[in-house]
Design a protein around this motif. Structure first.
Motif, PDB file in Angstrom:
ATOM      1  N   ALA A 114      48.707  13.224  53.762  1.00 53.98           N
ATOM      2  CA  ALA A 114      49.299  14.432  53.180  1.00 53.98           C
ATOM      3  C   ALA A 114      48.341  15.613  53.266  1.00 53.98           C
ATOM      4  O   ALA A 114      48.769  16.763  53.131  1.00 53.98           O
ATOM      5  CB  ALA A 114      49.698  14.175  51.731  1.00 53.98           C
ATOM      6  N   ASN A 115      47.068  15.352  53.518  1.00 47.63           N
ATOM      7  CA  ASN A 115      46.067  16.411  53.620  1.00 47.63           C
ATOM      8  C   ASN A 115      45.901  16.933  55.040  1.00 47.63           C
ATOM      9  O   ASN A 115      45.101  17.833  55.272  1.00 47.63           O
ATOM     10  CB  ASN A 115      44.718  15.887  53.122  1.00 47.63           C
ATOM     11  CG  ASN A 115      44.755  15.583  51.650  1.00 47.63           C
ATOM     12  OD1 ASN A 115      44.595  16.463  50.831  1.00 47.63           O
ATOM     13  ND2 ASN A 115      45.027  14.324  51.326  1.00 47.63           N
ATOM     14  N   LEU A 116      46.630  16.377  55.978  1.00 45.84           N
ATOM     15  CA  LEU A 116      46.513  16.764  57.382  1.00 45.84           C
ATOM     16  C   LEU A 116      47.669  17.680  57.770  1.00 45.84           C
ATOM     17  O   LEU A 116      48.674  17.767  57.066  1.00 45.84           O
ATOM     18  CB  LEU A 116      46.473  15.510  58.259  1.00 45.84           C
ATOM     19  CG  LEU A 116      45.260  14.605  58.006  1.00 45.84           C
ATOM     20  CD1 LEU A 116      45.373  13.312  58.809  1.00 45.84           C
ATOM     21  CD2 LEU A 116      43.961  15.328  58.341  1.00 45.84           C
ATOM     22  N   PRO A 117      47.557  18.378  58.908  1.00 41.58           N
ATOM     23  CA  PRO A 117      48.590  19.345  59.317  1.00 41.58           C
ATOM     24  C   PRO A 117      49.984  18.725  59.450  1.00 41.58           C
ATOM     25  O   PRO A 117      50.139  17.522  59.705  1.00 41.58           O
ATOM     26  CB  PRO A 117      48.091  19.835  60.684  1.00 41.58           C
ATOM     27  CG  PRO A 117      46.617  19.606  60.662  1.00 41.58           C
ATOM     28  CD  PRO A 117      46.417  18.361  59.830  1.00 41.58           C
ATOM     29  N   ASP A 118      50.987  19.570  59.310  1.00 42.67           N
ATOM     30  CA  ASP A 118      52.385  19.130  59.406  1.00 42.67           C
ATOM     31  C   ASP A 118      52.741  18.600  60.786  1.00 42.67           C
ATOM     32  O   ASP A 118      53.743  17.899  60.938  1.00 42.67           O
ATOM     33  CB  ASP A 118      53.335  20.279  59.050  1.00 42.67           C
ATOM     34  CG  ASP A 118      53.257  20.650  57.579  1.00 42.67           C
ATOM     35  OD1 ASP A 118      52.814  19.807  56.766  1.00 42.67           O
ATOM     36  OD2 ASP A 118      53.644  21.785  57.235  1.00 42.67           O
ATOM     37  N   SER A 119      51.941  18.937  61.800  1.00 41.94           N
ATOM     38  CA  SER A 119      52.213  18.444  63.159  1.00 41.94           C
ATOM     39  C   SER A 119      51.953  16.948  63.293  1.00 41.94           C
ATOM     40  O   SER A 119      52.359  16.325  64.273  1.00 41.94           O
ATOM     41  CB  SER A 119      51.335  19.193  64.171  1.00 41.94           C
ATOM     42  OG  SER A 119      49.951  18.953  63.904  1.00 41.94           O
ATOM     43  N   LEU A 120      51.320  16.362  62.280  1.00 43.55           N
ATOM     44  CA  LEU A 120      50.965  14.938  62.322  1.00 43.55           C
ATOM     45  C   LEU A 120      52.195  14.049  62.318  1.00 43.55           C
ATOM     46  O   LEU A 120      53.133  14.262  61.564  1.00 43.55           O
ATOM     47  CB  LEU A 120      50.099  14.586  61.106  1.00 43.55           C
ATOM     48  CG  LEU A 120      49.822  13.090  60.900  1.00 43.55           C
ATOM     49  CD1 LEU A 120      48.833  12.591  61.933  1.00 43.55           C
ATOM     50  CD2 LEU A 120      49.323  12.830  59.498  1.00 43.55           C
ATOM     51  N   HIS A 121      52.169  13.053  63.184  1.00 48.16           N
ATOM     52  CA  HIS A 121      53.089  11.927  63.070  1.00 48.16           C
ATOM     53  C   HIS A 121      52.268  10.678  63.364  1.00 48.16           C
ATOM     54  O   HIS A 121      51.306  10.705  64.113  1.00 48.16           O
ATOM     55  CB  HIS A 121      54.342  12.061  63.956  1.00 48.16           C
ATOM     56  CG  HIS A 121      54.074  12.223  65.407  1.00 48.16           C
ATOM     57  ND1 HIS A 121      53.752  13.417  65.990  1.00 48.16           N
ATOM     58  CD2 HIS A 121      54.060  11.307  66.401  1.00 48.16           C
ATOM     59  CE1 HIS A 121      53.565  13.250  67.278  1.00 48.16           C
ATOM     60  NE2 HIS A 121      53.735  11.990  67.566  1.00 48.16           N
ATOM     61  N   THR A 122      52.630   9.613  62.699  1.00 47.63           N
ATOM     62  CA  THR A 122      51.838   8.390  62.794  1.00 47.63           C
ATOM     63  C   THR A 122      52.550   7.357  63.653  1.00 47.63           C
ATOM     64  O   THR A 122      53.780   7.299  63.684  1.00 47.63           O
ATOM     65  CB  THR A 122      51.562   7.800  61.404  1.00 47.63           C
ATOM     66  OG1 THR A 122      52.807   7.554  60.754  1.00 47.63           O
ATOM     67  CG2 THR A 122      50.707   8.732  60.565  1.00 47.63           C
ATOM     68  N   GLU A 123      51.761   6.580  64.354  1.00 51.71           N
ATOM     69  CA  GLU A 123      52.274   5.470  65.154  1.00 51.71           C
ATOM     70  C   GLU A 123      51.531   4.214  64.727  1.00 51.71           C
ATOM     71  O   GLU A 123      50.304   4.149  64.797  1.00 51.71           O
ATOM     72  CB  GLU A 123      52.034   5.732  66.640  1.00 51.71           C
ATOM     73  CG  GLU A 123      52.499   4.610  67.536  1.00 51.71           C
ATOM     74  CD  GLU A 123      52.144   4.840  68.994  1.00 51.71           C
ATOM     75  OE1 GLU A 123      52.143   3.843  69.732  1.00 51.71           O
ATOM     76  OE2 GLU A 123      51.853   5.979  69.382  1.00 51.71           O
ATOM     77  N   SER A 124      52.279   3.237  64.296  1.00 57.81           N
ATOM     78  CA  SER A 124      51.676   2.018  63.783  1.00 57.81           C
ATOM     79  C   SER A 124      50.914   1.264  64.871  1.00 57.81           C
ATOM     80  O   SER A 124      51.404   1.095  65.981  1.00 57.81           O
ATOM     81  CB  SER A 124      52.746   1.104  63.197  1.00 57.81           C
ATOM     82  OG  SER A 124      52.175  -0.118  62.771  1.00 57.81           O
ATOM     83  N   LEU A 125      49.713   0.848  64.516  1.00 59.47           N
ATOM     84  CA  LEU A 125      48.935  -0.045  65.375  1.00 59.47           C
ATOM     85  C   LEU A 125      49.102  -1.485  64.930  1.00 59.47           C
ATOM     86  O   LEU A 125      48.552  -2.390  65.542  1.00 59.47           O
ATOM     87  CB  LEU A 125      47.452   0.338  65.317  1.00 59.47           C
ATOM     88  CG  LEU A 125      47.071   1.560  66.122  1.00 59.47           C
ATOM     89  CD1 LEU A 125      45.702   2.086  65.705  1.00 59.47           C
ATOM     90  CD2 LEU A 125      47.078   1.224  67.594  1.00 59.47           C
TER      91      LEU A 125
END
Length: 136
Positions: free
Chosen positions: A23-34
């Motif tokens: 939540a502290n990172l830019p809105d452009s962030l999306h995560t991909e599960s490893l």
């Protein structure tokens, strides 16, 4: 021997820690599960407890962030952790981006790491738990 979170509760807590950090990172962030590890053996418990317990963890790629901003993102996460009850266990900056922390309240650990290609990954893991929440 006391009870712990069960496997499902521990995984939920892992996801909470990751969500609070990202939540502290830019809105452009999306995560991909490893991948999720939801039953790794706790062979070396730091609490001197039984070795038959397990840990759960989940690790993600942090996609959508510019590699040239990795140090800035690492600093944002470092600030979040130090301001929210985590102890920094390792911080290899400026040589490389690798930070590991432990939450002072629940013992969950998190780490941020930069790959050789410049991608960031973020993971969280539980302390040793009983799979069903109570000693067997």
């Amino acid at each position: 021997m006391s009870g712990t979170l069960n496997q499902e509760q521990a995984l939920e807590r892992v996801e909470q820690h990751i969500g609070n950090a990202t939540a502290n990172l830019p809105d452009s962030l999306h995560t991909e599960s490893l991948g999720v590890i939801d039953g790794a053996s706790c062979d070396d418990p730091t609490d001197n407890g039984p070795k038959v317990r397990i840990i759960v963890s989940h690790k993600y790629w942090l996609d959508g962030l510019q590699p040239e901003d990795n140090e800035h993102h690492a600093e944002l996460l470092h600030q979040h952790w130090t301001n929210n009850g985590y102890t920094v266990l390792t911080d290899d900056r400026p040589d490389e981006i690798y930070i590991s922390v432990e939450n002072n309240e629940d013992g969950f650990r998190m780490s941020l790491q930069e790959s050789a290609e410049g991608s960031l990954s973020l993971g969280a893991s539980s302390p040793c738990i009983w799979p069903n929440g109570s000693p067997e």
